[in-house]
Design an enzyme around this catalytic site. Structure first.
Site, short mmCIF file in Angstrom:
data_model
loop_
_atom_site.label_atom_id
_atom_site.label_comp_id
_atom_site.label_asym_id
_atom_site.label_seq_id
_atom_site.Cartn_x
_atom_site.Cartn_y
_atom_site.Cartn_z
N ASP A 147 0.83 -1.20 0.00
CA ASP A 147 0.00 0.00 0.00
C ASP A 147 0.87 1.26 0.00
O ASP A 147 1.91 1.32 0.66
CB ASP A 147 -0.86 -0.03 1.28
CG ASP A 147 -1.81 1.14 1.40
OD1 ASP A 147 -2.73 1.24 0.56
OD2 ASP A 147 -1.65 1.97 2.32
N GLU A 163 1.51 -0.35 -4.91
CA GLU A 163 0.53 0.65 -5.28
C GLU A 163 1.21 2.00 -5.45
O GLU A 163 1.66 2.61 -4.49
CB GLU A 163 -0.57 0.79 -4.22
CG GLU A 163 -1.69 1.69 -4.71
CD GLU A 163 -2.18 2.72 -3.69
OE1 GLU A 163 -3.23 3.31 -3.94
OE2 GLU A 163 -1.51 2.96 -2.67
C1 QV4 Z 1 -8.83 13.61 7.28
C2 QV4 Z 1 -8.34 14.75 6.39
C3 QV4 Z 1 -6.92 15.15 6.79
C4 QV4 Z 1 -6.94 15.54 8.24
C5 QV4 Z 1 -7.47 14.38 9.11
C6 QV4 Z 1 -7.61 14.83 10.54
O1 QV4 Z 1 -8.36 14.34 5.03
O2 QV4 Z 1 -6.44 16.19 5.97
O3 QV4 Z 1 -5.63 15.87 8.64
O4 QV4 Z 1 -8.75 13.94 8.64
O5 QV4 Z 1 -7.80 13.74 11.34
C7 QV4 Z 1 -9.29 8.52 6.09
C8 QV4 Z 1 -10.25 9.64 5.74
C9 QV4 Z 1 -9.51 10.97 5.68
C10 QV4 Z 1 -8.84 11.21 7.05
C11 QV4 Z 1 -7.89 10.06 7.30
C12 QV4 Z 1 -7.22 10.18 8.65
O6 QV4 Z 1 -10.89 9.38 4.52
O7 QV4 Z 1 -10.45 11.99 5.40
O8 QV4 Z 1 -8.09 12.43 6.98
O9 QV4 Z 1 -8.62 8.81 7.29
O10 QV4 Z 1 -8.13 10.05 9.67
C13 QV4 Z 1 -7.87 4.84 2.61
C14 QV4 Z 1 -8.90 5.88 2.21
C15 QV4 Z 1 -8.64 7.20 2.86
C16 QV4 Z 1 -8.53 7.02 4.37
C17 QV4 Z 1 -7.35 6.08 4.60
C18 QV4 Z 1 -7.06 5.82 6.07
O11 QV4 Z 1 -8.89 6.04 0.80
O12 QV4 Z 1 -9.73 8.07 2.59
O13 QV4 Z 1 -8.35 8.26 5.03
O14 QV4 Z 1 -7.66 4.81 4.01
O15 QV4 Z 1 -8.16 5.29 6.71
C19 QV4 Z 1 -3.33 8.70 -2.60
C20 QV4 Z 1 -2.19 7.77 -2.22
C21 QV4 Z 1 -2.58 6.32 -2.33
C22 QV4 Z 1 -3.91 6.03 -1.63
C23 QV4 Z 1 -4.96 6.97 -2.19
C24 QV4 Z 1 -6.30 6.80 -1.53
O16 QV4 Z 1 -1.05 8.02 -3.01
O17 QV4 Z 1 -1.56 5.54 -1.77
O18 QV4 Z 1 -4.55 8.32 -2.00
N1 QV4 Z 1 -4.30 4.63 -1.74
C25 QV4 Z 1 -4.01 3.66 -0.67
C26 QV4 Z 1 -5.17 2.72 -0.40
C27 QV4 Z 1 -6.29 3.50 0.24
C28 QV4 Z 1 -5.84 4.00 1.60
C29 QV4 Z 1 -4.44 4.40 1.66
C30 QV4 Z 1 -3.58 4.27 0.59
C31 QV4 Z 1 -3.90 4.77 2.96
O19 QV4 Z 1 -5.56 2.09 -1.57
O20 QV4 Z 1 -7.45 2.72 0.37
O21 QV4 Z 1 -6.65 5.15 1.96
O22 QV4 Z 1 -3.49 3.54 3.59
O23 QV4 Z 1 -3.49 8.74 -3.99
#
Ligand code: QV4
Ligand code: CA
Length: 512
Positions: free
Chosen positions: A212, A248
């Site tokens: 990831d 990824e």
């Molecule tokens: C939010 C705000 C922040 C703020 C924070 C305050 O956005 O700016 O500082 O609150 O607490 C979730 C929420 C997100 C939240 C975050 C932290 O959606 O709003 O921040 O938690 O609490 C998945 C989801 C994300 C989720 C994350 C962790 O998609 O929405 O965040 O899990 O639970 C980029 C990357 C790529 C990534 C992609 C989604 O380059 O690597 O974004 N893809 C992978 C996975 C994806 C996962 C992650 C990475 C993180 O496929 O499913 O994100 O592990 O393009």
């Protein structure tokens, strides 16, 4: 001697590109958010018999538990420790799944979340899937253990401590992705803990990893971690097999970090593939199916041997990640079957099929307010089992695209034509195309608003073949269209643009 050295170097560096599929299998299915007991059963009753090569599973490690009953799917991308109890089940259930799947020739690939722990606002307590206590303000994760020394914050130079600008390499890798506490992977201790977790999984029998958020980790740090990994378990894999690694990295162009920085370490997700093929099948921006004559590297994708390809994934099917608008998901089922069919017929890349659950979408100003919704669940938040209906489809909100006849049969098609070159390309200069795979298979698409009626050279031996899209071969009869290939390999195809599935596919094993 020189040749030998070249061969060993090549062999070592490209070893992690091999998915170690067994028995001529060729495709991975992502059983997103499935429970381990359901995956074990699915391997035995369906994936093994139908020839699937492997399953990508949701992260198996301990994760934060958010809300009551909120529980977004993405809580699993917020690790609390590397203990193996998660929303999908316990360690015992996990072990049982690996054994059962391996025993029927189906590999397990783990989604490894190693860039970060949970979000900075995660709080203090034991709201975690194995009950491990943690404290995000102290950056204390005794379940690993990690302490504040093990995080990157001092290296990050942005005001918020989060990634603010994707055109600056250092912040993309050393700052927090959406506030997720960023691990200091340059530290020997952190590398050791991550490798210990991955090695435990390898020893239990997994075949590899979807890693990831690789864009957010330095390639040198990853190289070090991968270098510490054991060879695969010889109960199921040949000795000296390296774990399959697919990383990824969302690279649609125009950012500081490109997928090419990672291809020497393992395969990389080719996100351009689904975005472009979506545009083509939707006929947006003047795209036509006939332009896919040079599909693959000819479209600016990474070299074939490095690519992991898919039509949609768990992020871009719900607007997470990047480049989602053209993506074709199960919600557009007719186009989805065609696009997945195209991918599985085409030789480029290692292919992954998405298997989803349905959720109630709620678009407000173009954004789905329910993009967080977790899998079908009971009122206490636990994930529901996947029930199988008498017609072999799934119930209770599980979509099971991989069980759609057209998709399952194309997975089999890919196995049958494996190793054969693309051949006998035909097109009408618009959205009707056809191509073969040597003398083993042939596929014809009609994505135009008019009928297709044409005689084509298929490359196949003469005989009557059963179309595996409108039906399939059952014993000696065919439940779908029949295609007659003559002594010159030619066959007549008629596909109405109003057909439920306007494409036809035949292969050596669908011959009657
Ligand atoms: C939010 C705000 C922040 C703020 C924070 C305050 O956005 O700016 O500082 O609150 O607490 C979730 C929420 C997100 C939240 C975050 C932290 O959606 O709003 O921040 O938690 O609490 C998945 C989801 C994300 C989720 C994350 C962790 O998609 O929405 O965040 O899990 O639970 C980029 C990357 C790529 C990534 C992609 C989604 O380059 O690597 O974004 N893809 C992978 C996975 C994806 C996962 C992650 C990475 C993180 O496929 O499913 O994100 O592990 O393009
Ligand atoms: Ca990082």
């Amino acid at each position: 001697m020189k040749l030998f050295i070249l061969w060993t170097l090549f062999g070592l560096s490209f070893a992690q590109h091999n998915p170690h599929f067994r028995l001529g299998r060729t495709a991975i299915v992502h059983l997103f958010e499935w429970r381990w007991v359901d995956i074990a059963a699915e391997c035995e009753r369906f994936l093994g018999p139908k020839g699937f090569g492997g399953v990508q599973i949701s992260p198996p490690n301990e994760h934060i538990v958010l809300g009551s009953p909120w529980r977004p799917w993405w809580q699993r991308y917020q690790p609390i420790s590397y203990k193996l109890c998660s929303r999908s089940g316990s360690e015992d259930e996990f072990k049982d799944m690996i054994t059962k799947c391996n025993n029927v020739g189906v590999n397990i690939y783990v989604d490894a979340v190693i860039n970060h722990m949970c979000g900075a606002a995660g709080g203090e307590g034991n709201h975690s899937s194995c009950g491990s206590w943690f404290n995000t303000s102290k950056k204390d994760f005794p379940g690993v253990p990690y302490s504040s020394w093990d995080f990157n914050d001092s290296k990050c130079k942005t005001g918020s401590g989060d990634i603010e600008n994707y055109s600056e390499k250092h912040q993309v890798r050393d700052c927090r992705l959406v506030s997720l506490l960023d691990l200091a992977l340059q530290k020997d201790y952190v590398r050791g803990k991550v490798a210990e977790y991955m090695n435990k999984l390898i020893d239990l029998g997994v075949a590899g990893f979807r890693v990831d958020a690789c864009k957010h980790m330095w390639p040198g740090d990853l190289e070090n971690v991968y270098g510490r990994l054991h060879n695969l378990n010889t109960t199921w894999f040949p000795s000296s097999s390296r774990p399959f690694i697919f990383q990824e990295v969302i690279d649609l162009g125009g950012e500081a970090i490109s997928s090419s920085e990672y291809v020497h370490l393992g395969r990389v997700t080719e996100f351009k593939y689904g975005a472009k093929l979506g545009t083509v099948f939707r006929k947006w921006h003047g795209e036509k199916l006939c332009y896919t004559r040079n599909w693959g590297e000819g479209w600016g994708f990474m070299p074939d041997g490095n690519a992991l390809v898919f039509i949609d994934n768990h992020d871009n099917q719900r607007g997470h990640g990047a480049g989602g608008s053209s993506i074709i998901t199960f919600w557009d089922s007719k186009l989805h079957k065609m696009a997945v069919g195209y991918m599985l017929a085409h030789p480029y890349g290692v292919t992954r099929v998405m298997s989803s659950y349905r959720w109630e979408r709620n678009f407000v100003n173009g954004k789905d307010e329910n993009d967080w919704m977790g899998p079908p669940s009971n009122s206490n938040g636990s994930t529901k089992p996947v029930p199988i209906n008498p017609d072999q489809t799934c119930g209770d909100g599980w979509v099971c695209e991989h069980r759609w006849r057209q998709i399952t049969n194309m997975v089999i098609f890919r196995n049958v034509v494996s190793g054969q070159p693309l051949s006998n390309w035909w097109e009408n200069q618009s959205n009707q195309v056809a191509f073969g795979r040597g003398d083993r298979g042939f596929i014809v698409f009609n994505n135009d608003d008019r009928d297709l009626d044409v005689t084509l050279n298929t490359g196949l031996a003469s005989g009557t073949y059963c179309d595996i899209i409108s039906g399939q071969k059952e014993g000696n009869r065919c439940t779908g269209k029949q295609i007659h290939v003559d002594g010159n390999s030619r066959a007549h195809f008629r596909i109405s643009n109003r057909d439920e599935d306007p494409f036809v596919a035949i292969h050596a094993e669908s011959k009657l």
